[in-house]
Write an enzyme that holds these catalytic residues in place. Structure first.
Site, PDB file in Angstrom:
ATOM      1  N   MET A   1       8.249  -0.169  -5.642  1.00 30.04           N
ATOM      2  CA  MET A   1       8.392  -1.493  -5.173  1.00 30.04           C
ATOM      3  C   MET A   1       8.848  -1.095  -3.841  1.00 30.04           C
ATOM      4  O   MET A   1       9.851  -0.455  -3.411  1.00 30.04           O
ATOM      5  CB  MET A   1       9.052  -2.341  -5.784  1.00 30.04           C
ATOM      6  CG  MET A   1       9.302  -3.786  -5.389  1.00 30.04           C
ATOM      7  SD  MET A   1       7.620  -4.755  -5.492  1.00 30.04           S
ATOM      8  CE  MET A   1       7.574  -5.008  -7.278  1.00 30.04           C
TER       9      MET A   1
ATOM     10  N   LYS B   1       2.987   6.051  -2.873  1.00 31.25           N
ATOM     11  CA  LYS B   1       1.737   6.674  -2.333  1.00 31.25           C
ATOM     12  C   LYS B   1       0.562   6.711  -3.481  1.00 31.25           C
ATOM     13  O   LYS B   1      -0.385   6.726  -3.231  1.00 31.25           O
ATOM     14  CB  LYS B   1       2.031   8.027  -1.591  1.00 31.25           C
ATOM     15  CG  LYS B   1       3.118   8.023  -0.397  1.00 31.25           C
ATOM     16  CD  LYS B   1       2.980   9.232   0.478  1.00 31.25           C
ATOM     17  CE  LYS B   1       1.890   9.577   0.920  1.00 31.25           C
ATOM     18  NZ  LYS B   1       1.439   8.475   2.166  1.00 31.25           N
TER      19      LYS B   1
ATOM     20  N   ALA C   1       0.453   5.094  -6.215  1.00 31.28           N
ATOM     21  CA  ALA C   1      -0.143   3.638  -6.622  1.00 31.28           C
ATOM     22  C   ALA C   1      -1.032   3.063  -5.623  1.00 31.28           C
ATOM     23  O   ALA C   1      -1.979   2.455  -5.691  1.00 31.28           O
ATOM     24  CB  ALA C   1       0.891   2.508  -6.925  1.00 31.28           C
TER      25      ALA C   1
ATOM     26  N   ASP D   1      -2.546   5.930   2.794  1.00 26.98           N
ATOM     27  CA  ASP D   1      -2.935   6.108   1.556  1.00 26.98           C
ATOM     28  C   ASP D   1      -4.295   5.216   1.269  1.00 26.98           C
ATOM     29  O   ASP D   1      -4.861   5.676   0.439  1.00 26.98           O
ATOM     30  CB  ASP D   1      -1.943   5.137   0.680  1.00 26.98           C
ATOM     31  CG  ASP D   1      -0.531   5.913   0.660  1.00 26.98           C
ATOM     32  OD1 ASP D   1      -0.576   7.195   1.013  1.00 26.98           O
ATOM     33  OD2 ASP D   1       0.490   5.356   0.807  1.00 26.98           O
TER      34      ASP D   1
END
Length: 311
Positions: A10, A38, A40, A258
């Site tokens: 989070m 990174k 997720a 990402d």
């Protein structure tokens, strides 16, 4: 299928006039929470850019039994990610503390929490065997990440490894072991130079020469992302490919890298060559910078296709 083995966090984000220097306190009006990590982030980017296409996305990760963890899990499910390999552990869900300045640049501190409990065994063979691309980063235990990469290579699965943050290894042999298990290495300019330095390669300040040295030495494709200049790929034979970045005025660059990795993996899984896959990834990364938060601006497939068609 694309399988991501990595971190789930989070993100707590504060906007500031400028990022604090060491020993300095700066004030922000508020802090906002966003989904991150990174692993997720890359899973969501891949899932959104693949949704409606032939490729599925699955993730192996670890979260805590807490409100942050449950919210992160639901977010991945809502984005179409297979979460059957995400484990709930006895550690708090990972959390990132991010400050973003008025130009959109950021500084990030990560409290790893549950991410450090992720193990290679958490990615079952039944899931890995369905993959064509495995995506890795450096926010979960390196030994387990390397073991997963080795399993994938044995099965003929393409390993896309984002060396971010740069692994804290000082021995050439340790860095070489990681690179030997990699098919496509994705790094930014600073990471490319750091890796070359550990390997004893003399690249000066030339990030492309650093990427070339790594690619040549380990027979992999090295992709170096360079912000507004786009991305460069260097093949083992020295051939270079450049993908341009779209000109934008960024709101928040958090998650752009990402987005690039996730969409790149999606392109490779769909059978694109490196050049077109990078072009697609650069466009998606540009779009992601137009909205605050690591995942909020990651484009859906139809929005990305529309943006690409405007070239």
């Amino acid at each position: 299928m694309i399988v991501i083995f990595g971190s789930i966090n989070m993100d707590l984000v504060a906007r500031v006039q400028r990022i604090a220097r060491p020993g300095e306190t700066v004030l922000s009006r508020r802090a906002d929470s966003f989904f991150g990590g990174k692993g997720a982030n890359q899973a969501v980017a891949a899932a959104r850019s693949s949704r409606g296409g032939p490729i599925q996305v699955a993730m192996a990760g670890a979260i805590g039994n807490d409100p942050f963890g449950m919210a992160c899990l639901k977010n991945l499910e809502d984005n179409g990610v297979d979460v059957s390999a995400i484990r709930v552990v006895d550690e708090p869900t990972g959390c990132a503390f991010i400050t973003v300045d008025k130009s959109g640049e950021n500084a990030i501190t990560v409290a790893s929490g549950a991410n450090m409990a992720l193990r290679s065994a958490d990615l079952p063979d039944r899931l890995l065997s369905n993959a064509s691309v495995l995506v890795l980063q450096m926010e979960v235990p390196i030994a387990d990440t390397l073991e997963v990469a080795t399993r994938a290579r044995r099965a003929g699965i393409k390993v896309v490894w984002n060396f971010a943050p740069v692994p804290l290894v000082k021995e050439r042999s340790a860095m070489a072991e990681l690179l030997t298990a990699t098919d496509v290495l994705v790094v930014n300019e600073h990471e490319a130079l750091s890796i070359a330095g550990v390997l004893g390669e003399s690249a000066g300040a030339d990030f492309l020469e650093a990427g070339s040295a790594v690619s040549r030495s380990f027979g992999l494709t090295c992709i170096v992302t360079a912000g507004a200049r786009g991305a460069y790929a260097v093949a083992p034979d020295g051939a270079r490919t450049h993908a341009m970045a779209r000109p934008i005025t960024p709101v928040d660059t958090t998650g752009a890298g990402d987005t690039f990795v996730g969409v790149l993996a999606g392109g490779l899984a769909e059978g694109l060559e490196i050049g077109p896959a990078m072009e697609r990834a650069c466009a998606a990364a540009s779009l992601s910078c137009l909205t605050a938060g690591a995942q909020a601006g990651m484009p859906q497939r139809d929005a990305l296709e529309h943006y690409l068609a405007q070239a």
